[in-house]
Structures are given as structure tokens and as C-alpha cells.
Design a protein around this motif. Structure first.
Motif, short mmCIF file in Angstrom:
data_model
loop_
_atom_site.label_atom_id
_atom_site.label_comp_id
_atom_site.label_asym_id
_atom_site.label_seq_id
_atom_site.Cartn_x
_atom_site.Cartn_y
_atom_site.Cartn_z
N ASP A 1 0.81 -1.18 -0.06
CA ASP A 1 -0.12 0.06 0.09
C ASP A 1 0.95 1.21 -0.15
O ASP A 1 1.47 1.76 0.95
CB ASP A 1 -0.93 -0.10 1.12
N LEU A 2 0.89 1.76 -1.26
CA LEU A 2 2.14 2.94 -1.37
C LEU A 2 1.17 4.31 -0.62
O LEU A 2 1.99 5.04 0.24
CB LEU A 2 2.07 3.39 -2.70
N GLY A 3 0.05 4.38 -0.55
CA GLY A 3 -0.76 5.48 0.17
C GLY A 3 -0.05 5.36 1.80
O GLY A 3 0.13 6.27 2.37
N ALA A 4 -0.27 4.11 2.25
CA ALA A 4 0.28 4.14 3.63
C ALA A 4 1.70 4.21 3.92
O ALA A 4 2.05 4.94 4.94
CB ALA A 4 -0.30 2.49 4.26
N ALA A 5 2.49 3.87 3.18
CA ALA A 5 3.91 4.17 3.10
C ALA A 5 4.38 5.68 3.09
O ALA A 5 5.21 6.19 3.85
CB ALA A 5 4.79 3.40 2.18
N LYS A 12 0.82 14.01 2.95
CA LYS A 12 -0.65 13.83 3.30
C LYS A 12 -1.66 13.88 2.06
O LYS A 12 -1.13 14.21 0.96
CB LYS A 12 -1.28 15.06 4.21
N GLY A 13 -2.54 13.41 2.15
CA GLY A 13 -3.65 13.37 1.03
C GLY A 13 -3.69 12.26 0.00
O GLY A 13 -4.09 12.21 -1.19
N ALA A 14 -2.76 11.14 -0.01
CA ALA A 14 -2.65 9.85 -0.76
C ALA A 14 -3.04 8.90 -0.04
O ALA A 14 -2.94 8.56 1.23
CB ALA A 14 -0.97 9.79 -1.06
N ALA A 15 -3.87 7.99 -0.89
CA ALA A 15 -4.53 6.91 -0.26
C ALA A 15 -4.45 5.69 -1.21
O ALA A 15 -4.78 5.85 -2.31
CB ALA A 15 -6.13 6.99 0.10
N GLY A 16 -4.30 4.79 -0.86
CA GLY A 16 -4.32 3.43 -1.65
C GLY A 16 -2.85 3.49 -2.38
O GLY A 16 -1.94 4.08 -2.34
N LEU A 52 -5.35 10.63 -4.77
CA LEU A 52 -4.62 11.93 -4.48
C LEU A 52 -5.62 12.89 -4.08
O LEU A 52 -6.46 13.30 -5.16
CB LEU A 52 -3.59 12.33 -5.14
N SER A 53 -5.60 13.76 -3.16
CA SER A 53 -6.55 14.83 -2.73
C SER A 53 -5.73 15.80 -1.95
O SER A 53 -5.12 15.53 -1.08
CB SER A 53 -7.82 14.18 -2.17
N ASN A 54 -5.80 16.89 -2.47
CA ASN A 54 -5.38 18.27 -1.90
C ASN A 54 -3.81 17.98 -1.56
O ASN A 54 -3.47 18.44 -0.27
CB ASN A 54 -6.16 18.70 -0.58
N PRO A 74 -8.68 19.91 -10.64
CA PRO A 74 -9.59 19.32 -9.77
C PRO A 74 -8.76 19.13 -8.41
O PRO A 74 -7.65 19.35 -8.25
CB PRO A 74 -9.65 17.53 -10.16
N ALA A 75 -9.69 19.06 -7.25
CA ALA A 75 -9.24 19.04 -5.97
C ALA A 75 -8.44 17.46 -5.62
O ALA A 75 -7.65 17.47 -4.68
CB ALA A 75 -10.20 19.28 -4.91
N SER A 76 -8.94 16.61 -6.48
CA SER A 76 -8.31 15.21 -6.42
C SER A 76 -8.53 14.57 -7.38
O SER A 76 -8.56 14.87 -8.66
CB SER A 76 -9.65 14.35 -5.45
N LEU A 77 -7.45 13.37 -7.70
CA LEU A 77 -7.24 12.57 -8.71
C LEU A 77 -7.46 11.26 -8.29
O LEU A 77 -6.49 10.72 -7.48
CB LEU A 77 -5.77 13.04 -9.21
#
Length: 172
Positions: A1-5, A12-16, A52-54, A74-77
Motif C-alpha cells: 500500500d503505497l498510500g500508507a507508506a 498527506k492526501g494519498a490513499a491506496g 490523491l487529494s489536496n 480538480p481537488a482530487s485525482l
């Protein structure tokens, strides 16, 4: 999980996000010089399913895009996939794939790399999509070039009156 790393390292702002890669090297020869002359390297990186967001990264790109006439911001991707494939045989190197698929940005490019000139990747048509405040959709396209050294690549837009280049990162 790259977002967690990334979160563990203060981003901040990355998930998954699942990052995978492969590297293959082969050569045929009986002298030390054959390692380079006859060697072949195939490398591939894939990033899938990341949101990715903000983030400062999104802000940096879209501020530069806006300065170059692209209205989308966009605010997120929601990234479905980012892929990069590279092949080197002897002194000849080619990026056979550099592409991204997401909910509001998509592109595909290819190009060459050599030690003296660096990267030369053409992205003939990047596709941008976002919504206005009234809900109407903005769809735009623009051609880009990725050039420079591997340790400091530069993104440029292939339009008249471009407002300058964007250095993606710099490693000294």
C-alpha cells in the motif's frame, strides 16, 4: 500500500496505491566490453489504484497547467494506472511506454534516452477533464514534451506563449 507508506513518511492526501516493478538484464558475450555493447535491460513500473487529494503535487501541476491555459483544476485525482516501460540495448534506449489513466487526466507517450541528450519523450495529446461550479464538464487537450537529465526532468507544453517549463524533481 503505497498510500500508507507515504503517510508514514509525512505525505498527506494519498490513499491506496499498489506499486509493482520488474527489471530484466541479459547479455551475450565473452569480454568485459560486451556487458554494455551486447547487454539488454528491460524495466517496468506500474502504479495502480491510488487516490490523491489536496496534495502539494496536484497543486504544483495544476498551477502550472493553469498558467499555460489549461483551465482544469480538480481537488482530487483517482489514478487507475500509471505505467512506465524502458528498454536499453547497448547504447540505444527507448521509453516504450509512459502513460496515465485517471478520472480527470490521461496521457500516453514514448521516446528516447541517451547519455548526451537525456530524455526526449513526446506526449502528443494529454487529456484533461473537470467540472465547473455549475456542473458543466471541461474537456481539454494539450501536447507535452518531457526532456532533460534523469536526475532533473523538465515538462514543457508545446503551445505558443507557453509560460515556462516545470522541473518535475531535482536530484543533486
Amino acid at each position: 500500500d503505497l498510500g500508507a507508506a507515504l503517510a508514514e513518511n509525512g505525505v498527506k492526501g494519498a490513499a491506496g496505491g499498489i506499486l509493482s516493478g520488474s527489471l530484466t538484464y541479459s547479455m551475450n558475450g565473452n569480454r568485459a566490453s560486451h556487458i554494455v555493447d551486447n547487454g539488454t535491460i528491460d524495466a517496468k513500473l506500474d502504479l495502480k489504484n491510488m487516490n490523491l487529494s489536496n496534495t502539494s503535487c496536484i497543486d504544483k501541476f495544476y498551477t502550472w497547467f493553469n498558467a499555460n491555459g489549461i483551465r482544469s483544476k480538480p481537488a482530487s485525482l483517482a489514478i487507475s494506472r500509471i505505467g512506465c516501460a524502458y528498454r536499453q540495448s547497448g547504447e540505444n534506449a527507448v521509453f516504450t511506454e509512459l502513460g496515465m489513466t485517471s478520472d480527470c487526466l490521461g496521457f500516453s507517450g514514448f521516446g528516447k534516452y541517451n547519455y548526451s541528450e537525456g530524455i526526449r519523450i513526446s506526449i502528443p495529446s494529454a487529456m484533461f477533464s473537470s467540472k465547473n461550479a455549475d456542473g458543466s464538464v471541461i474537456n481539454e487537450t494539450a501536447p507535452f514534451n518531457l526532456t532533460g537529465r534523469l536526475c532533473s526532468p523538465v515538462l514543457s507544453i508545446d503551445r505558443k506563449n507557453a509560460s515556462g517549463d516545470l522541473i518535475l524533481y531535482k536530484i543533486d
